[in-house]
Design a protein around this motif. Structure first.
Motif, mmCIF file in Angstrom:
data_model
loop_
_atom_site.group_PDB
_atom_site.id
_atom_site.type_symbol
_atom_site.label_atom_id
_atom_site.label_comp_id
_atom_site.label_asym_id
_atom_site.label_seq_id
_atom_site.Cartn_x
_atom_site.Cartn_y
_atom_site.Cartn_z
ATOM 1 N N MET A 134 0.810 -1.202 0.000
ATOM 2 C CA MET A 134 0.000 0.000 0.000
ATOM 3 C C MET A 134 0.849 1.260 0.000
ATOM 4 S SD MET A 134 -3.256 -0.697 2.499
ATOM 5 C CE MET A 134 -4.063 0.773 1.804
ATOM 6 N N LEU A 135 0.372 2.263 -0.718
ATOM 7 C CA LEU A 135 0.922 3.611 -0.656
ATOM 8 C C LEU A 135 -0.090 4.508 0.049
ATOM 9 C CD1 LEU A 135 2.206 4.048 -4.328
ATOM 10 C CD2 LEU A 135 3.625 3.679 -2.294
ATOM 11 N N PHE A 136 0.397 5.415 0.901
ATOM 12 C CA PHE A 136 -0.460 6.391 1.559
ATOM 13 C C PHE A 136 -0.120 7.794 1.072
ATOM 14 C CE2 PHE A 136 -0.529 3.206 5.185
ATOM 15 C CZ PHE A 136 -1.815 2.766 4.900
ATOM 16 N N VAL A 137 -1.162 8.608 0.880
ATOM 17 C CA VAL A 137 -0.994 10.012 0.535
ATOM 18 C C VAL A 137 -1.317 10.847 1.764
ATOM 19 C CG1 VAL A 137 -1.915 11.915 -0.858
ATOM 20 C CG2 VAL A 137 -1.463 9.692 -1.917
ATOM 21 N N ARG A 138 -0.485 11.828 2.027
ATOM 22 C CA ARG A 138 -0.578 12.639 3.248
ATOM 23 C C ARG A 138 -1.974 13.236 3.450
ATOM 24 N NH1 ARG A 138 4.083 16.858 3.889
ATOM 25 N NH2 ARG A 138 3.400 17.377 1.769
ATOM 26 N N ASN A 139 -2.435 13.150 4.671
ATOM 27 C CA ASN A 139 -3.681 13.762 5.119
ATOM 28 C C ASN A 139 -3.292 14.820 6.153
ATOM 29 O OD1 ASN A 139 -6.053 14.352 6.563
ATOM 30 N ND2 ASN A 139 -6.858 12.275 6.376
ATOM 31 N N PRO A 140 -3.389 16.105 5.827
ATOM 32 C CA PRO A 140 -2.814 17.138 6.700
ATOM 33 C C PRO A 140 -3.409 17.206 8.095
ATOM 34 C CG PRO A 140 -4.141 18.131 4.963
ATOM 35 C CD PRO A 140 -3.985 16.683 4.617
ATOM 36 N N THR A 141 -4.664 16.816 8.251
ATOM 37 C CA THR A 141 -5.295 16.873 9.575
ATOM 38 C C THR A 141 -5.413 15.504 10.223
ATOM 39 O OG1 THR A 141 -7.544 16.597 8.714
ATOM 40 C CG2 THR A 141 -6.667 18.841 8.817
ATOM 41 N N GLY A 142 -5.323 14.447 9.417
ATOM 42 C CA GLY A 142 -5.522 13.102 9.938
ATOM 43 C C GLY A 142 -6.972 12.692 10.030
ATOM 44 N N VAL A 143 -7.905 13.601 9.729
ATOM 45 C CA VAL A 143 -9.335 13.291 9.839
ATOM 46 C C VAL A 143 -9.760 12.418 8.659
ATOM 47 C CG1 VAL A 143 -11.665 14.258 9.827
ATOM 48 C CG2 VAL A 143 -9.835 15.406 11.103
ATOM 49 N N SER A 144 -10.505 11.343 8.958
ATOM 50 C CA SER A 144 -11.021 10.465 7.913
ATOM 51 C C SER A 144 -12.372 9.932 8.348
ATOM 52 C CB SER A 144 -10.040 9.315 7.654
ATOM 53 O OG SER A 144 -10.442 8.554 6.528
ATOM 54 N N HIS A 145 -13.087 9.292 7.410
ATOM 55 C CA HIS A 145 -14.470 8.857 7.660
ATOM 56 C C HIS A 145 -15.317 10.033 8.118
ATOM 57 C CE1 HIS A 145 -13.885 4.200 8.042
ATOM 58 N NE2 HIS A 145 -13.501 4.694 6.874
ATOM 59 N N HIS A 190 -9.337 15.250 3.931
ATOM 60 C CA HIS A 190 -8.745 16.122 2.910
ATOM 61 C C HIS A 190 -7.346 15.653 2.538
ATOM 62 C CE1 HIS A 190 -8.031 19.713 0.587
ATOM 63 N NE2 HIS A 190 -6.925 19.949 1.265
ATOM 64 N N ALA A 191 -6.991 15.924 1.303
ATOM 65 C CA ALA A 191 -5.609 15.779 0.835
ATOM 66 C C ALA A 191 -5.351 16.903 -0.153
ATOM 67 C CB ALA A 191 -5.395 14.426 0.177
ATOM 68 N N GLU A 192 -4.166 17.486 -0.080
ATOM 69 C CA GLU A 192 -3.824 18.590 -0.964
ATOM 70 C C GLU A 192 -3.592 18.099 -2.396
ATOM 71 O OE1 GLU A 192 -3.829 21.738 -0.303
ATOM 72 O OE2 GLU A 192 -4.190 21.607 1.869
ATOM 73 N N GLN A 193 -3.908 18.949 -3.359
ATOM 74 C CA GLN A 193 -3.731 18.599 -4.771
ATOM 75 C C GLN A 193 -2.289 18.174 -5.060
ATOM 76 O OE1 GLN A 193 -5.973 18.469 -7.172
ATOM 77 N NE2 GLN A 193 -4.749 18.415 -9.051
ATOM 78 N N ALA A 194 -1.331 18.908 -4.537
ATOM 79 C CA ALA A 194 0.077 18.585 -4.808
ATOM 80 C C ALA A 194 0.446 17.211 -4.260
ATOM 81 C CB ALA A 194 0.983 19.655 -4.201
ATOM 82 N N ASP A 195 -0.098 16.858 -3.091
ATOM 83 C CA ASP A 195 0.192 15.553 -2.509
ATOM 84 C C ASP A 195 -0.474 14.437 -3.304
ATOM 85 O OD1 ASP A 195 1.699 16.774 -0.579
ATOM 86 O OD2 ASP A 195 0.185 16.637 1.004
ATOM 87 N N CYS A 196 -1.698 14.694 -3.782
ATOM 88 C CA CYS A 196 -2.370 13.706 -4.623
ATOM 89 C C CYS A 196 -1.564 13.459 -5.896
ATOM 90 C CB CYS A 196 -3.781 14.168 -4.974
ATOM 91 S SG CYS A 196 -4.922 14.232 -3.572
ATOM 92 N N GLU A 197 -1.045 14.537 -6.487
ATOM 93 C CA GLU A 197 -0.231 14.387 -7.698
ATOM 94 C C GLU A 197 1.075 13.653 -7.398
ATOM 95 O OE1 GLU A 197 0.116 18.343 -9.186
ATOM 96 O OE2 GLU A 197 -1.973 18.434 -9.864
ATOM 97 N N ALA A 198 1.657 13.915 -6.228
ATOM 98 C CA ALA A 198 2.867 13.181 -5.828
ATOM 99 C C ALA A 198 2.551 11.697 -5.675
ATOM 100 C CB ALA A 198 3.416 13.751 -4.521
ATOM 101 N N GLY A 199 1.355 11.396 -5.167
ATOM 102 C CA GLY A 199 0.938 10.004 -5.043
ATOM 103 C C GLY A 199 0.803 9.326 -6.392
#
Length: 390
Positions: free
Chosen positions: A352-363, A368-377
């Protein structure tokens, strides 16, 4: 692609998503998947359990490398959990085609059905059925909140319920599975890295606690005469938190059903679902056993259990080296379950690869994930796929 999906199943009052398996929203998402695959000239197939596969190359000739995730959501979930992995898979294929790369083995994009288990209570339904971890008879008999069984829902969606179950033909097409997912925590934010690699998935499970009492009038029934199941339920919720702390684990009661559900009546039945997870299986099991003993009168049933998953070490290290650029990507465990974990437990080399979540909030709608981080992913995933498909 994420913008194209943004309106499907979205609750305008919360900005959260409700994308139950086999709902109208889910069927629209399936159409979107097929459209994206066709746009890229991929061969789309649906297996006997409703999982979708889009292939670049023929996996019946030789097993291939597969990437992807899921498109369903928890109720009032966020926009990234699941869809980011599917969208990134298609985007990574675009990157490879722009590089004029021709894979030396088939390359597939997967979309697993009912990963969250929001409708029928069992997570990773599609991958559990695919691998034979979940018995078809049990799956088909599962009931949603409206009283419909999975068998009923599948038949209405034009599928054949009798076909569900372990699918060795489809499993034989997968040589390696790579799942990209938004991080469900904030380890990467603390490390100031956009992409990470999973080392393991904590053992986790769901248990149903049924507290039975006697329904009665809220105004005319003396306190001394009441048999109120809400009281032992309330004690169980508090005990779950205290017991989890003692066992270095986490425990959550996030779903409750009260019957008959009248504000002016003592309930006759309270059903509560416990989610328990932790780094060590013995601690999680001990937590549930201790809690079950302490509440006493509850009827407790285990609805799902996933043992610890340690991802293939060589594959994990290979991903970390390729995905990290000049510096190896950080490797971290997770308490969240994923289809990659189910496949890994069934013997399919997975990572698995993980893309940074700046706040850690999920569900949550705040995921949220930043556009630049999604592109890095996407770039990291493309590099991994290129490396594995040479």
């Amino acid at each position: 692609m994420l913008e194209e999906l943004a309106h499907i199943g979205r609750d305008p009052s919360t900005n959260g998503y409700i994308r139950d398996a086999w709902s109208d929203s889910d069927l629209l998402l399936r159409e979107w998947f097929a459209g994206e695959a066709a746009r890229r000239g991929l061969d789309t197939r649906e297996d006997r359990n409703g999982n979708l596969w889009a292939w670049w190359g023929d996996p019946s000739v030789a097993p291939g490398v597969v990437t992807g995730s899921h498109l369903d959501s928890v109720r009032q979930g966020g926009a990234f959990d699941g869809p980011l992995g599917v969208v990134s898979a298609f985007a990574a294929l675009d990157v490879l085609k722009n590089r004029d790369f021709t894979p030396g083995r088939p390359l597939g994009v997967a979309c697993f059905t009912d990963e969250e288990g929001a409708r029928f209570g069992v997570p990773c339904m599609g991958s559990r059925l695919l691998t034979g971890v979940l018995a078809p008879a049990r799956a088909l008999g599962l009931v949603d909140d409206a009283g419909e069984t999975l068998a009923d829902v599948l038949a209405r969606a034009g599928r054949e319920p009798r076909r569900v179950g372990r699918d060795d033909e489809t499993l034989g097409h997968i040589a390696t599975f790579i799942e990209l997912h938004v991080e469900q925590g904030r380890a990467l934010a603390d490390l100031e890295r956009p992409v990470g690699v999973a080392s393991a998935i904590w053992p986790h499970g769901r248990w149903r606690f049924d507290f039975r009492g006697q329904a009665n009038h809220a105004g005319t029934t003396r306190l001394a005469d009441r048999d109120d199941p809400m009281l032992p339920f309330a004690r169980m919720v508090l005990a779950a938190r205290e017991t989890a702390a003692r066992h270095d684990a986490v425990a959550t009661v996030g779903k409750v059903r009260v019957s008959p559900g009248n504000a002016n009546a003592v309930p006759g039945l309270v059903s509560a679902w416990l989610d328990a997870r932790g780094p060590d299986e013995r601690d999680v099991r001990a937590l549930v056993a201790e809690l079950t003993e302490s509440v006493g009168r509850a009827e407790v049933s285990e609805e799902s259990w996933t043992p610890v998953v340690d991802f293939d070490a060589a594959l994990r290290d290979r991903l970390a080296a390729v995905a990290g650029g000049n510096t190896a990507a950080p490797v971290l465990p997770t308490g969240a379950g994923h289809d990659a974990g189910i496949l890994a437990s069934a013997g399919v080399p997975s990572a698995m690869l993980f893309v940074r979540n700046p706040t850690g909030v999920s569900h949550s709608p705040d995921e949220h994930a930043e556009q630049a981080d999604c592109e890095a992913g996407v770039i990291a995933l493309a590099n991994v796929l290129e490396d594995l498909c040479r």
